[in-house]
Every structure is written in structure tokens, then in C-alpha cells.
Design a protein around this motif. Structure first.
Motif, PDB file in Angstrom:
ATOM      1  N   MET A 109      31.224  11.121   5.109  1.00 17.69           N
ATOM      2  CA  MET A 109      31.787  10.704   6.399  1.00 17.69           C
ATOM      3  C   MET A 109      32.764   9.546   6.178  1.00 17.69           C
ATOM      4  O   MET A 109      32.527   8.680   5.344  1.00 17.69           O
ATOM      5  N   LYS A 110      33.846   9.545   6.950  1.00 17.52           N
ATOM      6  CA  LYS A 110      34.839   8.484   6.809  1.00 17.52           C
ATOM      7  C   LYS A 110      34.292   7.167   7.376  1.00 17.52           C
ATOM      8  O   LYS A 110      33.592   7.158   8.370  1.00 17.52           O
ATOM      9  N   SER A 111      34.602   6.046   6.686  1.00 16.14           N
ATOM     10  CA  SER A 111      34.016   4.776   7.114  1.00 16.14           C
ATOM     11  C   SER A 111      34.938   4.019   8.058  1.00 16.14           C
ATOM     12  O   SER A 111      36.113   3.829   7.775  1.00 16.14           O
ATOM     13  N   THR A 112      34.381   3.614   9.188  1.00 19.34           N
ATOM     14  CA  THR A 112      35.075   2.676  10.059  1.00 19.34           C
ATOM     15  C   THR A 112      34.130   1.516  10.275  1.00 19.34           C
ATOM     16  O   THR A 112      32.925   1.655  10.057  1.00 19.34           O
ATOM     17  N   LEU A 113      34.670   0.380  10.682  1.00 21.37           N
ATOM     18  CA  LEU A 113      33.800  -0.789  10.867  1.00 21.37           C
ATOM     19  C   LEU A 113      32.677  -0.456  11.841  1.00 21.37           C
ATOM     20  O   LEU A 113      31.518  -0.770  11.621  1.00 21.37           O
ATOM     21  N   LYS A 114      33.060   0.271  12.921  1.00 22.85           N
ATOM     22  CA  LYS A 114      32.090   0.559  13.974  1.00 22.85           C
ATOM     23  C   LYS A 114      30.948   1.432  13.436  1.00 22.85           C
ATOM     24  O   LYS A 114      29.768   1.114  13.606  1.00 22.85           O
ATOM     25  N   ASN A 115      31.275   2.548  12.725  1.00 21.94           N
ATOM     26  CA  ASN A 115      30.178   3.421  12.298  1.00 21.94           C
ATOM     27  C   ASN A 115      29.364   2.805  11.166  1.00 21.94           C
ATOM     28  O   ASN A 115      28.167   3.021  11.060  1.00 21.94           O
ATOM     29  N   MET A 116      30.014   1.966  10.326  1.00 21.11           N
ATOM     30  CA  MET A 116      29.250   1.308   9.256  1.00 21.11           C
ATOM     31  C   MET A 116      28.192   0.379   9.859  1.00 21.11           C
ATOM     32  O   MET A 116      27.034   0.392   9.454  1.00 21.11           O
ATOM     33  N   VAL A 117      28.633  -0.424  10.822  1.00 24.35           N
ATOM     34  CA  VAL A 117      27.704  -1.382  11.436  1.00 24.35           C
ATOM     35  C   VAL A 117      26.585  -0.635  12.171  1.00 24.35           C
ATOM     36  O   VAL A 117      25.404  -0.938  12.006  1.00 24.35           O
ATOM     37  N   THR A 118      26.963   0.384  12.940  1.00 21.01           N
ATOM     38  CA  THR A 118      25.951   1.120  13.706  1.00 21.01           C
ATOM     39  C   THR A 118      24.926   1.767  12.780  1.00 21.01           C
ATOM     40  O   THR A 118      23.719   1.643  12.986  1.00 21.01           O
ATOM     41  N   VAL A 119      25.420   2.457  11.730  1.00 20.37           N
ATOM     42  CA  VAL A 119      24.505   3.194  10.851  1.00 20.37           C
ATOM     43  C   VAL A 119      23.579   2.240  10.097  1.00 20.37           C
ATOM     44  O   VAL A 119      22.363   2.433  10.084  1.00 20.37           O
ATOM     45  N   LEU A 120      24.154   1.196   9.494  1.00 20.89           N
ATOM     46  CA  LEU A 120      23.302   0.260   8.733  1.00 20.89           C
ATOM     47  C   LEU A 120      22.279  -0.416   9.642  1.00 20.89           C
ATOM     48  O   LEU A 120      21.117  -0.573   9.279  1.00 20.89           O
ATOM     49  N   ILE A 132      19.553   2.144  10.487  1.00 17.99           N
ATOM     50  CA  ILE A 132      18.679   2.431   9.338  1.00 17.99           C
ATOM     51  C   ILE A 132      17.731   1.273   9.071  1.00 17.99           C
ATOM     52  O   ILE A 132      16.524   1.461   8.900  1.00 17.99           O
ATOM     53  N   THR A 133      18.267   0.042   9.054  1.00 17.11           N
ATOM     54  CA  THR A 133      17.388  -1.103   8.765  1.00 17.11           C
ATOM     55  C   THR A 133      16.365  -1.295   9.881  1.00 17.11           C
ATOM     56  O   THR A 133      15.215  -1.625   9.620  1.00 17.11           O
ATOM     57  N   LEU A 134      16.794  -1.002  11.117  1.00 16.72           N
ATOM     58  CA  LEU A 134      15.866  -1.150  12.239  1.00 16.72           C
ATOM     59  C   LEU A 134      14.716  -0.154  12.123  1.00 16.72           C
ATOM     60  O   LEU A 134      13.536  -0.515  12.213  1.00 16.72           O
ATOM     61  N   LEU A 135      15.061   1.113  11.856  1.00 19.52           N
ATOM     62  CA  LEU A 135      14.032   2.147  11.705  1.00 19.52           C
ATOM     63  C   LEU A 135      13.121   1.838  10.522  1.00 19.52           C
ATOM     64  O   LEU A 135      11.897   1.961  10.609  1.00 19.52           O
ATOM     65  N   ALA A 136      13.741   1.411   9.401  1.00 21.85           N
ATOM     66  CA  ALA A 136      12.965   1.132   8.199  1.00 21.85           C
ATOM     67  C   ALA A 136      11.985  -0.010   8.449  1.00 21.85           C
ATOM     68  O   ALA A 136      10.809   0.075   8.082  1.00 21.85           O
ATOM     69  N   GLY A 192       6.733  -2.084   9.146  1.00 24.86           N
ATOM     70  CA  GLY A 192       5.900  -2.936   9.989  1.00 24.86           C
ATOM     71  C   GLY A 192       4.666  -2.199  10.475  1.00 24.86           C
ATOM     72  O   GLY A 192       3.556  -2.734  10.457  1.00 24.86           O
ATOM     73  N   ALA A 193       4.858  -0.943  10.892  1.00 18.65           N
ATOM     74  CA  ALA A 193       3.731  -0.146  11.384  1.00 18.65           C
ATOM     75  C   ALA A 193       2.691   0.067  10.293  1.00 18.65           C
ATOM     76  O   ALA A 193       1.497  -0.123  10.519  1.00 18.65           O
ATOM     77  N   VAL A 194       3.164   0.439   9.093  1.00 18.65           N
ATOM     78  CA  VAL A 194       2.219   0.664   7.990  1.00 18.65           C
ATOM     79  C   VAL A 194       1.515  -0.639   7.621  1.00 18.65           C
ATOM     80  O   VAL A 194       0.303  -0.653   7.382  1.00 18.65           O
ATOM     81  N   ASN A 195       2.265  -1.733   7.612  1.00 14.69           N
ATOM     82  CA  ASN A 195       1.672  -3.029   7.301  1.00 14.69           C
ATOM     83  C   ASN A 195       0.555  -3.359   8.287  1.00 14.69           C
ATOM     84  O   ASN A 195      -0.534  -3.783   7.910  1.00 14.69           O
ATOM     85  N   TRP A 196       0.821  -3.082   9.554  1.00  8.49           N
ATOM     86  CA  TRP A 196      -0.149  -3.372  10.603  1.00  8.49           C
ATOM     87  C   TRP A 196      -1.394  -2.500  10.446  1.00  8.49           C
ATOM     88  O   TRP A 196      -2.520  -2.958  10.590  1.00  8.49           O
ATOM     89  N   ILE A 238      19.367   2.340  -0.544  1.00  8.99           N
ATOM     90  CA  ILE A 238      18.421   1.340  -1.053  1.00  8.99           C
ATOM     91  C   ILE A 238      17.404   0.941   0.017  1.00  8.99           C
ATOM     92  O   ILE A 238      16.223   0.777  -0.264  1.00  8.99           O
ATOM     93  N   VAL A 239      17.881   0.830   1.267  1.00 12.45           N
ATOM     94  CA  VAL A 239      16.945   0.473   2.341  1.00 12.45           C
ATOM     95  C   VAL A 239      15.880   1.557   2.485  1.00 12.45           C
ATOM     96  O   VAL A 239      14.678   1.271   2.588  1.00 12.45           O
ATOM     97  N   VAL A 240      16.317   2.834   2.442  1.00 11.67           N
ATOM     98  CA  VAL A 240      15.360   3.942   2.558  1.00 11.67           C
ATOM     99  C   VAL A 240      14.354   3.890   1.403  1.00 11.67           C
ATOM    100  O   VAL A 240      13.132   3.965   1.615  1.00 11.67           O
TER     101      VAL A 240
END
Lengths: 181, 195
Positions: free
Chosen positions: A1-12, A15-19, A24-28, B73-75
């Protein structure tokens, strides 16, 4: 996928939020089982180090292991000779320093039925009375230091309290057990 | 285009991560002091590899090219943390033996390597097979290196004493011995697989 500032920020961000939600859930979920496992391990170790005829147990630690902290629990006969030692935590090199956790290893055999107060607490290489593990002098020194620490805590308790009435007494991190069976 | 069967076998023999791709050398040398440790590390890596391959293959079309490495890496790091916590809670004995090495799976080149070279270009099913093949290839290689080092250095195999311990040079359990054993096994493996 082509990178734009908007999609890079949204995707990262997603992903970090879901991760972090997942981790957190497993830790709990594992918080309680992990605490239980650790408490069990400590209780079992305590039961194994105290002689059936009665005696004391004391915890000791050293931060000078090859991989960091070494914590162990030492069981004493009433005359403060050592009955048994169990390692609680260690991060030594697998196959070398980790031998300290095995039954009948050289370190344990050097200490058994002996009074740490009457020993030179260092490895033979340093002029002491303890046989070091092969290829793991640093780990052996930490083990010896932790045993010495356990002994010191026990002697401090002996001096400050004359009698032990309760089954288990916790005093400055050391545990004293009176076993009647 | 390789068929599915070949994708699976690829990692086990032809592109074995430890002997042919020479990826993941840190755990290969560090954890193989005994057959059991090598096997445990291999299986933990296998689990992370399969999970990360599947997830990365599922989300690949939404990841912008420039941020794909941090995303992978995050995954991977999340799966490693989850596996570490689960092991600590439910298989404490295995965790006790391998605890130090589990966080290192994050920086194992095989995992990121397969995410980048395979999972980000293939469908879920094939990525799963690739992860499985590479994981099994890594596991048997580490178990073999561990077994050889345990026999030569400690005179034992899978913790079973062979009664020859006093004649064996301990150096094989230590780091230099790891290099020797890995080097000779690589020669042997490449010699045998060339035919």
C-alpha cells in the motif's frame, strides 16, 4: 500500500492500540494464576527445606549472579547446621549456573549438615570451604553470598527474640518456621 | 509458484533457518546447552512464528509500505509477551528453564524475516504453512545442536546420564563449544542435503 502521513499514523496507531489491548487483557487474566504459582513454589520450597523433626528456614539473596539476582531459602536444623537449600529465583546461564537448582549439586553438598557460621564462605579458588560448580564460579559466589545472607538474617532473629511460639514468623524478610511433625 | 506441500517442507530441509538461512543465531547458540532447552526454545519460536505469520498475512493489505517493519514488530512483540505470560501462569517449569530467552524471540531474525519475505506477500493458509515449516525446521535444528552439545559436554541426553560425564570436555556446553558444534553440523547438513 502507498504510504501517506495520514494512513501511516492511522495504521500504526490502531495496531499499537489493538496490541496493547490484547497484551493488557492477557496480563489481567494471568495476574492471579502467576501470583498463585509463585506463592505455591515458595510454600513448597519452605516445606522441603525444613527438617521433619523441626528447625528454621530463612531466605537469602545476592545481586551478584552471572545473570542478576539469586534468591534462595535455607533450612536449618535446631543447631543451625544446614538441612537443605532451595533456589527460588535465578537467571544464570542454562547448563552451567542453573546447576545450582538441581538436587545434590556440588554447592548444596558442601553446605549440607554444616554450620555456615563456622565455615569460610567462599569458593575453594578464593580460599574458602565451598566446592564451586564447574564453569560457573560467578554463579557459585552469588549462591554462597545468598546462603551467608540467609544465615545472617537467622542469627539476627536468634539474638532479638528468645523464643519462637508461632508456626511461621516473618521478620525483616526472613522466615522462621517451627515444625512439630 | 510453489505448491503448499513444498511451502511446508521448504523450512524443514531446503531452507532450514539455522543450517541454511543462518538466521536466529543468538538463540541457536545461547539456548542449546542441552537437548531439552533447544527443543523448548524451538517450540516457543514455532508458536510465535505461526501466529505472527497468520496475523501479518491477514492485515498486510492495510499496512503502508513505509511503516511495515514497525507494524510487524509490534505484532510479534505482542505475541511474545502473551506467550511469556501464559507460560509463566500455566507451565511454570518450562518458564523456569527458558524464562530468560523468551523475550529474545522478539529480536529473532527468523520471525521478522518470514513476516517480510513470506507472510506479507502470501495468503493466510500458505503463511501458516510457512510458519509451521520454518518453526519445525528451527526446532529440530536446535534440538540436534543441543543434543550434540549435551552428549559431548555433559555425557547426557535429554537429561539422561550416560555415565561418561567425567570423560567429557565441558567446553561443549559453554559458548565456544556452541560455535564448534553448530559449524560442524552446518557442514554435515549442507553436505548431505546437496545430494
Amino acid at each position: 500500500m502507498k504510504s501517506t502521513l495520514k494512513n501511516m499514523v492511522t495504521v500504526l496507531l490502531s495496531i499499537t492500540l489493538l496490541a496493547s489491548l490484547g497484551v493488557g487483557a492477557v496480563n489481567w487474566l494471568t495476574l492471579e494464576p502467576i501470583a498463585r504459582v509463585q506463592a505455591n513454589a515458595e510454600r513448597e520450597a519452605l516445606a522441603r527445606v525444613v527438617p521433619a523433626s523441626g528447625g528454621f528456614a530463612s531466605k537469602g539473596a545476592s545481586d551478584n549472579g552471572y545473570g542478576g539476582r539469586v534468591e534462595l531459602i535455607v533450612g536449618f536444623h535446631p543447631d543451625t547446621t544446614i538441612y537443605h537449600i532451595e533456589v527460588l529465583t535465578q537467571t544464570e546461564t542454562p547448563g552451567l549456573g542453573t546447576v545450582m537448582t538441581e538436587e545434590e549439586n556440588l554447592l548444596l553438598r558442601s553446605f549440607r549438615r554444616r554450620n555456615p557460621g563456622e565455615m569460610k564462605l567462599s569458593v575453594r579458588k578464593d580460599g574458602g570451604d565451598v566446592d564451586a560448580l564447574t564453569g560457573a564460579t560467578v554463579s557459585s559466589r552469588a549462591y554462597i553470598e545468598a546462603v551467608g545472607d540467609a544465615y545472617n538474617r537467622l542469627s539476627k532473629m536468634e539474638g532479638s527474640e528468645e523464643q519462637v511460639e508461632q508456626d511461621i514468623e516473618v521478620h525483616s524478610g526472613a522466615t522462621k518456621t517451627h515444625n512439630d511433625e | 509458484m510453489m505448491n503448499n506441500w513444498k511451502v511446508l517442507w521448504n523450512g524443514i530441509i531446503k531452507q532450514n533457518p539455522a543450517f541454511v538461512l543462518v538466521l536466529g543465531m543468538c538463540p541457536t547458540l545461547g539456548t542449546t546447552t542441552s537437548a531439552e532447552n533447544g527443543f523448548g526454545m524451538g517450540v516457543a519460536t514455532l508458536a510465535v512464528l505461526v501466529l505472527s505469520n497468520v496475523v501479518i498475512s491477514l492485515i498486510k493489505q492495510w499496512i503502508p509500505d513505509k511503516v511495515r517493519i514497525p507494524a510487524f514488530i509490534v505484532v510479534i512483540a505482542s505475541f511474545v509477551t502473551v506467550i511469556e505470560l501464559l507460560m509463566q501462569a500455566y507451565v511454570p517449569s518450562l518458564y523456569k528453564a527458558l524464562g530468560v530467552f523468551i523475550p529474545l524471540i522478539v529480536v529473532n531474525c527468523i520471525i521478522l524475516g518470514r513476516a517480510e519475505a513470506f507472510a506479507s506477500k502470501n495468503n493466510v493458509w500458505r503463511s501458516l504453512l510457512d510458519g509451521l515449516g520454518m518453526g519445525v525446521g528451527f526446532t529440530w535444528a536446535l534440538t540436534l545442536v543441543g543434543a550434540v552439545r549435551e552428549v559431548l559436554g555433559n555425557g547426557a541426553i535429554f537429561g539422561y546420564e550416560l555415565g561418561i560425564k567425567s570423560y567429557m570436555p565441558l567446553v561443549f556446553v559453554m559458548a565456544p563449544g556452541g560455535f564448534f558444534v553448530l559449524g560442524y553440523l552446518m557442514i554435515l547438513f549442507n553436505r548431505l542435503s546437496r545430494k
